[in-house]
Design an enzyme around this catalytic site. Structure first.
Site, PDB file in Angstrom:
ATOM      1  N   MET A  37       0.849  -1.197   0.000  1.00  0.00           N
ATOM      2  CA  MET A  37       0.000   0.000   0.000  1.00  0.00           C
ATOM      3  C   MET A  37       0.887   1.251   0.000  1.00  0.00           C
ATOM      4  O   MET A  37       0.437   2.347   0.324  1.00  0.00           O
ATOM      5  CB  MET A  37      -0.929   0.002   1.212  1.00  0.00           C
ATOM      6  CG  MET A  37      -1.904  -1.184   1.182  1.00  0.00           C
ATOM      7  SD  MET A  37      -3.442  -0.893   2.050  1.00  0.00           S
ATOM      8  CE  MET A  37      -2.860  -0.587   3.694  1.00  0.00           C
ATOM      9  N   TYR A  39       4.073   3.960   0.820  1.00  0.00           N
ATOM     10  CA  TYR A  39       4.804   4.558   1.933  1.00  0.00           C
ATOM     11  C   TYR A  39       5.859   3.547   2.412  1.00  0.00           C
ATOM     12  O   TYR A  39       5.877   3.097   3.557  1.00  0.00           O
ATOM     13  CB  TYR A  39       3.883   5.026   3.066  1.00  0.00           C
ATOM     14  CG  TYR A  39       4.464   6.247   3.737  1.00  0.00           C
ATOM     15  CD1 TYR A  39       4.489   7.460   3.069  1.00  0.00           C
ATOM     16  CD2 TYR A  39       5.046   6.173   4.985  1.00  0.00           C
ATOM     17  CE1 TYR A  39       5.088   8.578   3.627  1.00  0.00           C
ATOM     18  CE2 TYR A  39       5.642   7.290   5.564  1.00  0.00           C
ATOM     19  CZ  TYR A  39       5.654   8.481   4.875  1.00  0.00           C
ATOM     20  OH  TYR A  39       6.247   9.579   5.429  1.00  0.00           O
ATOM     21  N   LEU A  40       6.716   3.198   1.458  1.00  0.00           N
ATOM     22  CA  LEU A  40       7.637   2.072   1.623  1.00  0.00           C
ATOM     23  C   LEU A  40       8.653   2.304   2.738  1.00  0.00           C
ATOM     24  O   LEU A  40       9.053   3.436   3.011  1.00  0.00           O
ATOM     25  CB  LEU A  40       8.384   1.825   0.311  1.00  0.00           C
ATOM     26  CG  LEU A  40       7.518   1.532  -0.920  1.00  0.00           C
ATOM     27  CD1 LEU A  40       8.408   1.273  -2.127  1.00  0.00           C
ATOM     28  CD2 LEU A  40       6.570   0.358  -0.678  1.00  0.00           C
ATOM     29  N   GLY A  43      11.101  -2.783   5.471  1.00  0.00           N
ATOM     30  CA  GLY A  43      10.346  -4.046   5.489  1.00  0.00           C
ATOM     31  C   GLY A  43       9.864  -4.404   4.086  1.00  0.00           C
ATOM     32  O   GLY A  43      10.033  -5.540   3.621  1.00  0.00           O
ATOM     33  N   HIS A  44       9.275  -3.419   3.382  1.00  0.00           N
ATOM     34  CA  HIS A  44       8.817  -3.675   2.002  1.00  0.00           C
ATOM     35  C   HIS A  44      10.000  -4.048   1.113  1.00  0.00           C
ATOM     36  O   HIS A  44       9.903  -4.931   0.261  1.00  0.00           O
ATOM     37  CB  HIS A  44       8.171  -2.416   1.413  1.00  0.00           C
ATOM     38  CG  HIS A  44       6.909  -1.988   2.099  1.00  0.00           C
ATOM     39  ND1 HIS A  44       6.818  -0.820   2.823  1.00  0.00           N
ATOM     40  CD2 HIS A  44       5.686  -2.554   2.147  1.00  0.00           C
ATOM     41  CE1 HIS A  44       5.594  -0.687   3.299  1.00  0.00           C
ATOM     42  NE2 HIS A  44       4.881  -1.728   2.901  1.00  0.00           N
ATOM     43  N   GLN A 156       5.763 -11.091   7.207  1.00  0.00           N
ATOM     44  CA  GLN A 156       5.279 -11.840   8.381  1.00  0.00           C
ATOM     45  C   GLN A 156       4.611 -10.940   9.414  1.00  0.00           C
ATOM     46  O   GLN A 156       3.855 -11.404  10.258  1.00  0.00           O
ATOM     47  CB  GLN A 156       6.458 -12.574   9.033  1.00  0.00           C
ATOM     48  CG  GLN A 156       6.040 -13.489  10.191  1.00  0.00           C
ATOM     49  CD  GLN A 156       7.189 -13.843  11.089  1.00  0.00           C
ATOM     50  OE1 GLN A 156       8.226 -14.277  10.604  1.00  0.00           O
ATOM     51  NE2 GLN A 156       7.012 -13.671  12.403  1.00  0.00           N
ATOM     52  N   LYS A 157       4.874  -9.639   9.348  1.00  0.00           N
ATOM     53  CA  LYS A 157       4.277  -8.755  10.361  1.00  0.00           C
ATOM     54  C   LYS A 157       2.757  -8.898  10.370  1.00  0.00           C
ATOM     55  O   LYS A 157       2.133  -8.903  11.417  1.00  0.00           O
ATOM     56  CB  LYS A 157       4.661  -7.294  10.147  1.00  0.00           C
ATOM     57  CG  LYS A 157       4.198  -6.453  11.346  1.00  0.00           C
ATOM     58  CD  LYS A 157       4.606  -5.025  11.247  1.00  0.00           C
ATOM     59  CE  LYS A 157       3.729  -4.258  10.299  1.00  0.00           C
ATOM     60  NZ  LYS A 157       2.328  -4.102  10.779  1.00  0.00           N
ATOM     61  N   ASP A 158       2.166  -9.039   9.162  1.00  0.00           N
ATOM     62  CA  ASP A 158       0.721  -9.271   9.063  1.00  0.00           C
ATOM     63  C   ASP A 158       0.503 -10.791   9.000  1.00  0.00           C
ATOM     64  O   ASP A 158       0.158 -11.339   7.949  1.00  0.00           O
ATOM     65  CB  ASP A 158       0.172  -8.569   7.822  1.00  0.00           C
ATOM     66  CG  ASP A 158       0.318  -7.063   7.935  1.00  0.00           C
ATOM     67  OD1 ASP A 158      -0.415  -6.457   8.729  1.00  0.00           O
ATOM     68  OD2 ASP A 158       1.204  -6.496   7.262  1.00  0.00           O
TER      69      ASP A 158
HETATM   70  O1  PAF Z   1      -0.246  -5.675   3.628  1.00  0.00           O
HETATM   71  C1  PAF Z   1      -0.643  -4.771   2.868  1.00  0.00           C
HETATM   72  O2  PAF Z   1       0.041  -3.779   2.626  1.00  0.00           O
HETATM   73  C2  PAF Z   1      -2.022  -4.899   2.229  1.00  0.00           C
HETATM   74  O3  PAF Z   1      -2.924  -5.503   3.092  1.00  0.00           O
HETATM   75  C3  PAF Z   1      -1.981  -5.630   0.869  1.00  0.00           C
HETATM   76  C4  PAF Z   1      -1.561  -7.076   1.009  1.00  0.00           C
HETATM   77  C5  PAF Z   1      -1.044  -4.898  -0.093  1.00  0.00           C
HETATM   78  C6  PAF Z   1      -3.399  -5.623   0.253  1.00  0.00           C
HETATM   79  O4  PAF Z   1      -3.864  -4.330   0.061  1.00  0.00           O
END
Ligand code: PAF
Length: 287
Positions: A37, A39-40, A43-44, A156-158
């Site tokens: 989503m 705002y890197l 982690g991204h 893994q955070k989510d």
């Molecule tokens: O983890 C996220 O940033 C979002 O939930 C995802 C997987 C990009 C879906 O919008």
């Protein structure tokens, strides 16, 4: 196509993605997708590194998905900075960024057909954020349909989100391998998150309670504690600090996400709390 050999492409439409991916496949190359989503943060970018290890062409999507935000959540103020994101993605060797508008992703408005998760989504995030996982799974299924990647990488955070996406890919035979990359932490232990930017310096300090609690849980486990209730109590007491409003502290099985009575290697500790107006989540897998 890597950073060394080609420029990163920015596209905004599904058709452009399909054409680009068709070209990549025609050259016999594999495709990895990193959905974000925006705002890197580091982690991204660690997901990009993981994607690069597993596929020839690395694509990233940047889309703040309205479908996964509840009416009282932070959709409007969710941090956005596409220019900065593009620079970071380019610097890490991403080959293509897909940054669609909401109208491009949902041309007919609210989708009439969506992905409804089962029991895995009922507890923790699913209980606190009704409809959230329907929104996540629906957009991820769409992204899988648009890119048809060989592999997709999530953080893994989510943890619950990653478990649900893995299960969706399997249950619906989507033909995508789902990889989950480890949490990246700030030097003081706070799990990296785009939402950390909301925290004031004081809240930032208090937010350490989450990772501290997980560390304490891991240490107890390493010292021989196997009673899940004792681990849960320890997580709970770590979150019981002024300015931190605990939402849950769970000790669950990694596959079913159901609470366990006895902890074992692979058991997961998960916490969620509000620090000021900011919701934070974190977790640790016991080893
Ligand atoms: O983890 C996220 O940033 C979002 O939930 C995802 C997987 C990009 C879906 O919008």
């Amino acid at each position: 196509m890597s950073a060394a050999t080609a420029e990163m492409r920015l596209v905004h439409t599904r058709d452009e993605v399909r054409r680009a991916v068709r070209g990549v496949r025609a050259r016999g190359r594999t495709v990895a997708l990193v959905p974000t989503m925006g705002y890197l943060h580091e982690g991204h970018l660690s997901l990009v590194d993981r994607a690069r290890e597993t596929a020839d062409f690395v694509a990233m999507s940047i889309f703040v998905n309205p479908l996964q935000f509840g009416p009282t959540e932070d959709l409007a103020r969710y941090p956005r900075d596409l220019e900065r994101d593009l620079e970071m993605a380019r610097g890490r060797g991403v080959d293509l960024v897909f940054a669609p508008s909401a109208a491009e992703m949902y041309p007919h408005g609210e989708p009439q057909v969506s992905v409804i998760p089962g029991a895995l989504a009922e507890r923790m995030e699913g209980a606190i954020r009704p409809g959230h996982f329907r929104g996540v799974l629906t957009v991820v299924a769409k992204l899988f349909g648009i890119f048809q990647p060989d592999v997709a990488v999530f953080g893994q955070k989510d943890f619950q989100q990653a478990a649900l996406i893995r299960r969706m890919a399997d249950d619906l035979d989507l033909g995508v391998r789902v990889e989950v990359a480890p949490i990246v932490r700030e030097p003081d232990g706070l799990a990296m998150s785009s939402r950390n930017v909301y925290l004031s310096p004081d809240e930032r300090e208090r937010a350490r309670a989450l990772s501290r609690g997980l560390e304490r849980g891991r240490a107890l486990f390493a010292a021989g504690e196997r009673d899940a209730e004792a681990l849960r109590a320890s997580l709970g007491s770590a979150l019981a600090v002024p300015g931190v409003e605990a939402e849950y502290a769970e000790v669950v099985d990694a596959l079913t996400l159901e609470p366990v009575a006895r902890a074992a290697p692979g058991t997961v500790l998960l916490v969620a709390a509000r620090v000021g107006r900011t919701r934070l989540i974190d977790n640790a897998v016991l080893d």
